[in-house]
Scaffold this motif. Structure first.
Motif, PDB file in Angstrom:
ATOM      1  N   THR A 164      72.794 -49.655 -79.372  1.00  0.00           N
ATOM      2  CA  THR A 164      72.682 -48.798 -80.565  1.00  0.00           C
ATOM      3  C   THR A 164      72.124 -47.421 -80.236  1.00  0.00           C
ATOM      4  OG1 THR A 164      70.521 -49.787 -81.056  1.00  0.00           O
ATOM      5  CG2 THR A 164      72.451 -50.747 -82.137  1.00  0.00           C
ATOM      6  N   THR A 194      72.142 -43.944 -77.657  1.00  0.00           N
ATOM      7  CA  THR A 194      73.266 -43.180 -77.125  1.00  0.00           C
ATOM      8  C   THR A 194      73.844 -43.857 -75.888  1.00  0.00           C
ATOM      9  OG1 THR A 194      73.964 -41.018 -76.278  1.00  0.00           O
ATOM     10  CG2 THR A 194      71.719 -41.705 -75.750  1.00  0.00           C
ATOM     11  N   TRP A 195      75.170 -43.836 -75.791  1.00  0.00           N
ATOM     12  CA  TRP A 195      75.809 -44.511 -74.652  1.00  0.00           C
ATOM     13  C   TRP A 195      75.568 -43.758 -73.356  1.00  0.00           C
ATOM     14  CZ3 TRP A 195      79.641 -42.582 -71.407  1.00  0.00           C
ATOM     15  CH2 TRP A 195      80.307 -41.426 -71.820  1.00  0.00           C
ATOM     16  N   ARG A 218      78.969 -46.727 -78.794  1.00  0.00           N
ATOM     17  CA  ARG A 218      78.827 -46.816 -80.247  1.00  0.00           C
ATOM     18  C   ARG A 218      78.310 -45.508 -80.830  1.00  0.00           C
ATOM     19  NH1 ARG A 218      78.474 -51.553 -83.071  1.00  0.00           N
ATOM     20  NH2 ARG A 218      77.834 -52.696 -81.202  1.00  0.00           N
ATOM     21  N   SER A 219      77.437 -44.842 -80.067  1.00  0.00           N
ATOM     22  CA  SER A 219      76.896 -43.563 -80.525  1.00  0.00           C
ATOM     23  C   SER A 219      76.623 -42.697 -79.315  1.00  0.00           C
ATOM     24  CB  SER A 219      75.602 -43.767 -81.328  1.00  0.00           C
ATOM     25  OG  SER A 219      74.587 -44.333 -80.507  1.00  0.00           O
ATOM     26  N   GLY A 220      76.560 -41.383 -79.547  1.00  0.00           N
ATOM     27  CA  GLY A 220      76.293 -40.470 -78.453  1.00  0.00           C
ATOM     28  C   GLY A 220      77.401 -39.454 -78.304  1.00  0.00           C
ATOM     29  N   SER A 238      80.758 -37.537 -77.675  1.00  0.00           N
ATOM     30  CA  SER A 238      82.182 -37.842 -77.684  1.00  0.00           C
ATOM     31  C   SER A 238      82.864 -36.822 -76.786  1.00  0.00           C
ATOM     32  CB  SER A 238      82.741 -37.779 -79.103  1.00  0.00           C
ATOM     33  OG  SER A 238      84.116 -38.076 -79.112  1.00  0.00           O
ATOM     34  N   LEU A 259      84.022 -42.936 -78.937  1.00  0.00           N
ATOM     35  CA  LEU A 259      83.062 -43.632 -79.787  1.00  0.00           C
ATOM     36  C   LEU A 259      83.824 -44.644 -80.630  1.00  0.00           C
ATOM     37  CD1 LEU A 259      80.706 -40.754 -80.983  1.00  0.00           C
ATOM     38  CD2 LEU A 259      80.415 -42.326 -79.062  1.00  0.00           C
ATOM     39  N   SER A 273      83.319 -48.597 -82.991  1.00  0.00           N
ATOM     40  CA  SER A 273      82.362 -49.473 -83.671  1.00  0.00           C
ATOM     41  C   SER A 273      82.543 -50.930 -83.277  1.00  0.00           C
ATOM     42  CB  SER A 273      82.510 -49.339 -85.191  1.00  0.00           C
ATOM     43  OG  SER A 273      83.834 -49.647 -85.595  1.00  0.00           O
TER      44      SER A 273
END
Length: 733
Positions: free
Chosen positions: A567, A569-570, A589-591, A593, A599, A601
């Motif tokens: 959850t 940042t990647w 998932r987040s971070g 792009s 990104l 889900s």
């Protein structure tokens, strides 16, 4: 009178004459007066078998030698040492096998008696030193009490003081002058011994205290604060699961957890720091030795009792009782020590460990090619073609596996024989590791080359998962501007040549439930330059921390096809010289792009190859069944896709099986728009091979654009789970 041949073979093992048999046997019920050449007359000790093996090697070795350890717990009073004398010859290997055999570096504690306040005690040999008690397979906590708020204390050059009366109990606690204080910070876990108690002041032992007060993420100025405890005095026992060792009196004290029965509990005190050492010299290394299905347990690490634990990161610490150059912390960096492992390998090649459990180890687990200060032999580095595979690690107090050193000879060796290379860590399960020194990790590789970390599962760990590289870029060719500013190069060279780190692979690992106790961490964390190093097909979930974290100096890595559904940042990037890295085909998932990375889900949104890699991450599917601690990844085991079969009304259905076992009992359903029917072309398979794709074609009753729904039902023959897959859409036929 001449002895018959059979009798000759029985007694020859204890002199200089050759032994004909190349299998030896050891049992706890055996005797070193036995021949050891068959299971009915086994040796009674590992040392007896080792002596026989050495005699055999010295005379001749026409094939592999195998030593079979019968099941049971083998207590050892000194480190087992395997050198060139114990090594295979003529291309053959000395194999030590022991399913259900456990080598113990501890002593069993029995005869527990109940004291007051729920505390129990037992006698141990007077003078026994240990910092680790294991009860029913779990590490006990030190007797300790938490200090409510670090900010209530004033930290000075001599110690820590307070004005709040709620801490006055510190002055009256018996044994406090021999206790210590533990500070859990952002990325460090620092331990400082107490020297004496004054008026609302703990006077701390030098130079441990001085060294814990400078640098980064320190006692007084942590980057994050996760608590402070005073610990290791009998009077501090307050909760179940806590213990104290009184070495001088020969007593150990323990307060049981709810439901623990000390009359039946299995309790061991770790005594040895190193249970097994494999190594020789650079010119005469240990080699061609394999250990299969042998487990190790019950060690300790005593150095924090004298100099504290001046933690810097991932098991590296200031290990000498000196201040170096007091005006500049960077004077310490070239001298950092490494936490020793319970199993140590250096000056060795072609050494393999497979299977086995590694548990209740008081320092590190494996130390492979570490600096000399972390090896009982005094010879560090020089490890090549070393394998640790298919093991189970839990309740290891420090790094479970540390490969490579951190001092100068590790990154710029004065002798090329010091280079660490071809180290493989694969198929292992790490669960609830770094159980005491919380800023350590399951796997750390520092300065190594041509090495691989593949298909391991790591979960329930307080800090990062896999760490690669060291030095923050300061030892790379040309140095680092950050460390120029800090003044490091007043204390070490600014190197003009690359480090030894290059051409490594981190592939197919499953990392979940990580980062529970610290910050500034990632599922995969890198430092410094490592050309041609590939990080691919790894799957990270169940953490609010970073996925990939390229910290200072991370340079020349390739990151591709990693699925990072944590959850946080990647991808996090930090510091100077964090350049020349390639990121393509990664999912988070987040971070950020960034171009070529995505990104999402849900795993279903990733490319099929990434879905397959995520399902197969960790222990490969074919080896999961029956493996202790191995998990399924939660990713679907297959996928269905449809496409045009090349015109003429043909529909192509592709079923992907991500598992190693075949799908059986396969059933298809294919429907289309009203009035459109489909006829299978050829035999429709009832089984789909493992780790592969099967293509089946159907002929539509008409061409053009057709709405299609395809369903597949099957049984995964490994798990027994009924699976279904479906896909709907319009296809131009």
């Amino acid at each position: 009178m001449r002895l018959p041949l059979l009798h000759f073979l029985t007694v020859a093992g204890f002199g200089s004459l050759p032994i004909a048999a190349l299998d030896f046997y050891v049992s706890l019920t055996g005797s070193d007066n036995n021949s050891g050449t068959n299971a009915t007359a086994p040796f009674g000790s590992i040392a007896g078998a080792q002596n026989a093996v050495r005699n055999q090697i010295a005379s001749s070795m026409p094939e592999n030698i195998t030593v079979h350890l019968a099941p049971g717990l083998y207590p050892i009073s000194k480190t087992l040492s395997f050198t060139a004398q114990d090594s295979g010859r003529n291309g053959f290997t000395v194999n030590w096998k022991g399913p259900d055999a456990v080598i113990s570096g501890g002593i069993r504690v029995t005869g527990w008696k109940q004291e007051s306040n729920g505390v129990w005690s037992a006698s141990i040999p007077v003078g026994t030193r240990s910092r680790n008690l294991y009860v029913n397979g779990q590490a006990a906590n030190f007797a300790r009490r938490k200090l409510a708020n670090r900010k209530d204390f004033v930290f000075t050059s001599s110690g820590m003081s307070w004005t709040n009366s709620q801490y006055d109990w510190l002055m009256d606690t018996a044994g406090i002058a021999e206790a210590e204080v533990r500070f859990i910070n952002s990325f460090t876990d620092r331990w400082a011994p107490i020297q004496s108690v004054g008026n609302r002041q703990l006077v701390m032992r030098q130079y441990s205290w001085f060294n814990n007060m400078w640098g980064y993420d320190t006692v007084a100025q942590p980057n994050a604060d996760f608590g402070v405890w005073v610990q290791n005095a009998l009077a501090l026992i307050s909760e179940g699961g806590q213990f104290y060792v009184d070495s001088a009196a020969g007593k150990v004290y323990y307060k049981p957890l709810l439901g623990e029965n000390m009359n039946t509990a299995s309790t061991y005190l770790g005594v040895l720091e190193c249970a097994l050492f494999v190594g020789g010299t650079y010119d005469n290394p240990a080699h061609n030795i394999a250990f299969q299905d042998i487990s190790f347990a019950h060690t300790t690490w005593m150095k924090p009792a004298t100099v504290g634990y001046v933690d810097q990161q991932t098991g590296a610490y200031i290990g000498e009782n000196t201040t170096y150059t007091p005006s500049n912390f960077e004077s310490t960096r070239p001298h950092w020590h490494q936490m020793p492992g319970a199993i140590q390998v250096s000056a060795a090649n072609n050494i393999a460990f497979s299977g086995g459990n590694y548990t209740q180890l008081g320092g590190g687990g494996f130390g492979i090619g570490n600096d000399a200060n972390a090896h009982t032999s005094g010879t560090g580095l020089g490890a090549s073609y070393i394998t640790v595979a298919d093991g189970y690690f839990t309740q290891v107090m420090g790094n479970s596996i540390t490969a490579g050193g951190i001092q100068a000879d590790a990154h710029h060796p004065s002798n090329p024989q010091m280079i660490n290379s071809h180290i493989t860590v694969s198929g292992n399960v790490f669960y609830n590791t770094s159980s005491l020194f919380s800023s350590t990790v399951p796997i750390l590789m520092t300065y190594v080359q041509h090495s691989a970390i593949s298909h391991n599962e790591l979960h329930t760990t307080p800090y990062s998962g896999i760490c690669h590289g060291y030095g923050w870029g300061s030892n790379d060719a040309g140095g680092s501007p950050e460390y120029t500013n800090r003044g490091l190069y007043n204390f070490q060279p600014r190197y003009t040549t690359p480090t030894t780190s290059q051409t490594n692979v981190i592939d197919g690992n499953f990392i979940h439930a990580y980062g529970y106790s610290h910050t500034d961490l990632g599922a995969i964390y890198t430092l410094s330059k490592s050309p041609s190093t590939l990080i691919t097909n790894n799957f990270a979930i169940d953490s609010g921390a970073y996925g990939l974290y390229t910290d200072e100096g991370s340079n020349s890595y390739t990151f591709t096809s990693n699925l990072l559904l944590n959850t946080g940042t990647w991808l996090a990037q930090n510091g100077a010289n964090t350049v020349n890295n390639s990121f393509t085909g990664n999912y988070g998932r987040s971070g950020p792009s960034t171009s070529g990375n995505f990104l999402i889900s849900d795993v279903s949104q990733a490319l099929p190859g990434v879905q397959r890699a995520a399902y197969r991450a960790g222990v490969v599917p074919g080896k999961r069944t029956g493996r202790k601690g191995a998990s399924e990844t939660g990713v679907p085991d297959g996928r269905v896709a449809v496409a045009s079969g090349g015109g003429n009304g043909m529909l192509r259905v592709t079923v992907s099986n991500f598992d190693d076992a075949p799908f059986t009992g396969v059933e298809f359903s294919v429907t289309g728009d009203s009035g459109v029917t489909f006829t299978a072309q050829g035999l429709v398979p009832g089984e789909i091979k493992g780790d592969g794709d099967t293509v089946v074609e159907w002929k539509a009753s008409r061409g053009g654009r057709v709405g299609v729904t395809v369903g597949v039902r099957y049984v995964n023959s490994r798990t027994g789970i009924v699976g279904t897959g479906s896909v709907s859409g319009s296809v131009d036929l």
